[in-house]
Design an enzyme around this catalytic site. Structure first.
Site, PDB file in Angstrom:
ATOM      1  N   THR A  77      13.465 -56.944  31.608  1.00  0.00           N
ATOM      2  CA  THR A  77      12.944 -55.725  31.000  1.00  0.00           C
ATOM      3  C   THR A  77      11.588 -55.952  30.351  1.00  0.00           C
ATOM      4  OG1 THR A  77      13.342 -54.135  29.190  1.00  0.00           O
ATOM      5  CG2 THR A  77      14.300 -56.308  28.938  1.00  0.00           C
ATOM      6  N   ASP A  78      10.804 -54.880  30.248  1.00  0.00           N
ATOM      7  CA  ASP A  78       9.529 -54.976  29.535  1.00  0.00           C
ATOM      8  C   ASP A  78       9.725 -55.135  28.032  1.00  0.00           C
ATOM      9  OD1 ASP A  78      10.449 -52.405  28.996  1.00  0.00           O
ATOM     10  OD2 ASP A  78       8.606 -51.381  29.596  1.00  0.00           O
ATOM     11  N   GLU A  79      10.938 -54.888  27.534  1.00  0.00           N
ATOM     12  CA  GLU A  79      11.179 -54.969  26.092  1.00  0.00           C
ATOM     13  C   GLU A  79      11.050 -56.389  25.545  1.00  0.00           C
ATOM     14  OE1 GLU A  79      14.234 -52.605  24.312  1.00  0.00           O
ATOM     15  OE2 GLU A  79      14.419 -51.343  26.092  1.00  0.00           O
ATOM     16  N   TYR A 112      19.106 -56.748  21.854  1.00  0.00           N
ATOM     17  CA  TYR A 112      19.085 -56.620  23.313  1.00  0.00           C
ATOM     18  C   TYR A 112      17.902 -57.371  23.915  1.00  0.00           C
ATOM     19  CZ  TYR A 112      17.652 -54.577  27.761  1.00  0.00           C
ATOM     20  OH  TYR A 112      17.210 -54.405  29.045  1.00  0.00           O
ATOM     21  N   LYS A 124      17.713 -60.761  26.376  1.00  0.00           N
ATOM     22  CA  LYS A 124      17.074 -60.782  27.699  1.00  0.00           C
ATOM     23  C   LYS A 124      15.950 -61.817  27.734  1.00  0.00           C
ATOM     24  CE  LYS A 124      17.707 -58.656  30.869  1.00  0.00           C
ATOM     25  NZ  LYS A 124      18.605 -58.925  32.043  1.00  0.00           N
TER      26      LYS A 124
END
Length: 375
Positions: A132-134, A158, A162
């Site tokens: 994810t870009d997060e 989260y 990741k």
């Protein structure tokens, strides 16, 4: 054969359906069927010999060893993950167990399997990790979008889990030579998305006449990627991506959350008009989530230049397809929006709705002005 983890979840299931719609190569689909896993999504593949489904957890090393030995996949696409930020705030241990420990277990099994391959089978094997870009953290309003070289700065349980899984994948490439690639995608939307996520949540609540809970002032910005475009990008990465590389996949659609909800309401009012008023009248500002990142944006130029991929859908065309799909599949939605899902929505949003009045006059006024302008 491809081995897909998390292939009953939103993006994984869309990839399985997309792959088998255009390819005869079979898929081994491994999913533990947590709250977000849904075999209804794969109903069209019932009795299709190209789709082998196994109900299993990626933390179960013995089962994974058996599946690799039995089916001998040429590639792994690792979708399986806990993904909902709000849930990670309340139950971070689940995210560490699945996203970190589960990825480690899968890497160990894949490495042992790859090591015993020979010749072309070993040279062509791929491990594609979907992230994810997060993991990059938050962007300032005027900052350039994330690139593959942006430093990691995760801000939620989260995204931290990741990021940890990404580092494991990178280490297994660097230390053991495992031919792994990592994908960082922006916010996905489209058919079969669990209605806890923003767009299907707003759509189902709009149709039910319920408040549409927008966090904070609604001006948090995300880049929106239609899931069909994501599937096309993953096919390109699997076919032509270079082991050891990272590819950012974005939709080139930066939108504030308020813009997304207003655009959705406008599309819904056109396709299925509300008897009286406008769906946007249901927008309600609620207490923000803790540590809510202000902006994400993806620079997807690397995958375009190296692999020839770029998104085919604009946000408006992708949203139109999404709205029509949900309107055409009420049974799929209705089988989900009950039980544990309903309990979660009540838990997560009831207090926020009650405390929504905390916003300043400036924030509320600015949002109301944007609301009126969109109509």
């Amino acid at each position: 054969m491809l081995l897909i983890t998390g292939g009953a979840g939103f993006i994984g299931a869309n990839f399985v359906l997309d792959w088998l719609a255009g390819c005869s190569e079979p898929v081994l689909n491994v999913d533990k069927l947590s709250y977000a896993g849904n075999l209804d999504t794969l109903r069209s593949l019932h009795n299709d010999p190209r789709h082998v489904f196994v109900h299993a957890d990626i933390n179960d090393r013995e089962t994974l060893n058996r599946l690799f030995a039995q089916h001998r996949p040429r590639a792994v696409l690792h979708f399986a993950a806990e993904t909902h930020v709000d849930r990670s705030i309340h139950r971070p241990a689940d995210f560490v167990q699945t996203n970190v420990v589960g990825t480690f277990t899968l890497l160990e099994v894949a490495r042992a399997y790859w090591n015993q391959l020979t010749g072309e089978n070993k040279a062509q094997f791929r491990f594609v990790h979907i992230s994810t870009d997060e993991v990059y953290g938050a962007l300032a309003p005027d900052a350039p979008p994330f690139t593959e070289n942006t430093a990691y700065a995760p801000n939620s349980p989260y995204s931290a889990s990741k990021a940890a899984s990404d580092h494991c994948v990178r280490a297994y490439r660097h230390t053991y030579g495992l031919p792994a690639l990592t994908i960082h995608c922006s916010n996905n939307y489209g058919s079969y998305q669990f209605p806890e996520k923003m767009i299907p949540l707003m759509l189902t609540r709009a149709l039910a006449g319920k408040p549409l809970p927008v966090y904070g002032d609604g001006l948090h910005i995300r880049d929106w990627l239609y899931v069909g475009d994501h599937c096309a990008a993953l096919r390109a990465v699997l076919a032509r991506g270079r082991p050891g590389e990272t590819y950012n996949i974005g939709g080139c659609n930066e939108k504030t959350n308020l813009d997304v909800v207003q655009t959705l309401c406008t599309a819904l009012n056109r396709i299925k008009p509300k008897p009286r008023g406008h769906y946007a009248d249901q927008i309600t500002f609620v207490a923000d989530r803790p540590g809510h990142d202000r902006r994400y944006a993806i620079n997807a130029s690397k995958i375009e230049h190296e692999l020839g991929w770029r998104p085919a859908e604009t946000f408006e065309t992708g949203l139109e397809k999404t709205v029509r799909w949900y309107l055409d599949h009420p049974d799929w939605v209705n089988r989900i929006i009950s039980g544990d899902y309903r309990n979660w929505v009540e838990f997560n949003y009831t207090q926020r709705l009650a405390s929504g009045a905390f916003f300043s006059e400036i924030a509320t006024g600015a949002s109301a002005k944007r609301h009126r302008a969109s109509r």
